[in-house]
Scaffold this motif. Structure first.
Motif, PDB file in Angstrom:
ATOM      1  N   GLY A 135       0.827  -1.192   0.000  1.00  0.00           N
ATOM      2  CA  GLY A 135       0.000   0.000   0.000  1.00  0.00           C
ATOM      3  C   GLY A 135       0.865   1.247   0.000  1.00  0.00           C
ATOM      4  O   GLY A 135       2.102   1.182  -0.063  1.00  0.00           O
TER       5      GLY A 135
ATOM      6  N   ARG B 191      -4.324  -0.371  -1.103  1.00  0.00           N
ATOM      7  CA  ARG B 191      -4.940   0.643  -0.244  1.00  0.00           C
ATOM      8  C   ARG B 191      -4.087   1.889  -0.138  1.00  0.00           C
ATOM      9  O   ARG B 191      -2.899   1.886  -0.431  1.00  0.00           O
TER      10      ARG B 191
ATOM     11  N   GLU C 265      -7.750   4.451   6.366  1.00  0.00           N
ATOM     12  CA  GLU C 265      -7.345   3.831   5.117  1.00  0.00           C
ATOM     13  C   GLU C 265      -8.486   3.897   4.107  1.00  0.00           C
ATOM     14  O   GLU C 265      -9.645   4.065   4.473  1.00  0.00           O
TER      15      GLU C 265
ATOM     16  N   ARG D 284      -9.398   1.315   1.050  1.00  0.00           N
ATOM     17  CA  ARG D 284      -9.068   0.078   0.339  1.00  0.00           C
ATOM     18  C   ARG D 284      -9.618   0.146  -1.080  1.00  0.00           C
ATOM     19  O   ARG D 284     -10.640   0.760  -1.333  1.00  0.00           O
TER      20      ARG D 284
END
Length: 158
Positions: free
Chosen positions: A80, A116, A155, A157
């Motif tokens: 990520g 993410r 976050e 995603r």
């Protein structure tokens, strides 16, 4: 105050952006009453070594060629990217630059196959948190952080 005919672009970091990158971020950190921490010093003092050479990105918002905002995308061990160091000068706030910077981050992260976007912030950053939520970020439980000021983890995603 910005005019309606001002041209605002989102540019990728160039070496001539280094001083502006540092000052935009130091200014908001100091104005917010925060201490420049070790990670701040590293990424602001060596953007090439600390971010870009590790697969990250830095985006600079320019108004008629003058830098007025910035945001970084730092590669994480899980594939990520961490969004960090977002700053927009006061006189251009309200022009959706934060959202546009986040769009640049998401585009780059998706192109890299990231699962993410991740970020850490502080509860005092209410406008930023509202922006992140509008952009699709959700809250995470607390976790270890290199920043003493971090008390919000989020976050988005893909």
């Amino acid at each position: 105050m910005p005019t309606a005919d001002a041209v605002i672009t989102i540019e990728t970091f160039r070496p001539d952006h280094a001083a502006t990158w540092r000052s935009l971020n130091e200014d908001w950190l100091i104005a917010g009453g925060y201490v420049l921490e070790a990670k701040d010093q590293l990424v602001l003092g060596d953007p090439q070594g600390a971010i870009l050479s590790k697969g990250g990105h830095i985006f600079i918002a320019e108004q008629d060629g003058t830098p007025v905002g910035c945001c970084s995308l730092m590669a994480m061990d899980d594939g990520g990217f961490e969004v960090g160091k977002m700053a927009v000068l006061e006189h251009v706030r309200g022009l959706n630059l934060g959202y546009r910077l986040l769009e640049a981050c998401e585009t780059a992260a998706r192109a890299a196959g990231a699962p993410r976007l991740y970020l850490e912030t502080n509860t005092a950053q209410t406008h930023a948190i509202a922006l992140y939520r509008r952009f699709g970020f959700t809250d995470l439980p607390p976790r270890p952080s290199p920043y003493a000021r971090a008390d919000v983890w989020m976050e988005k995603r893909f």
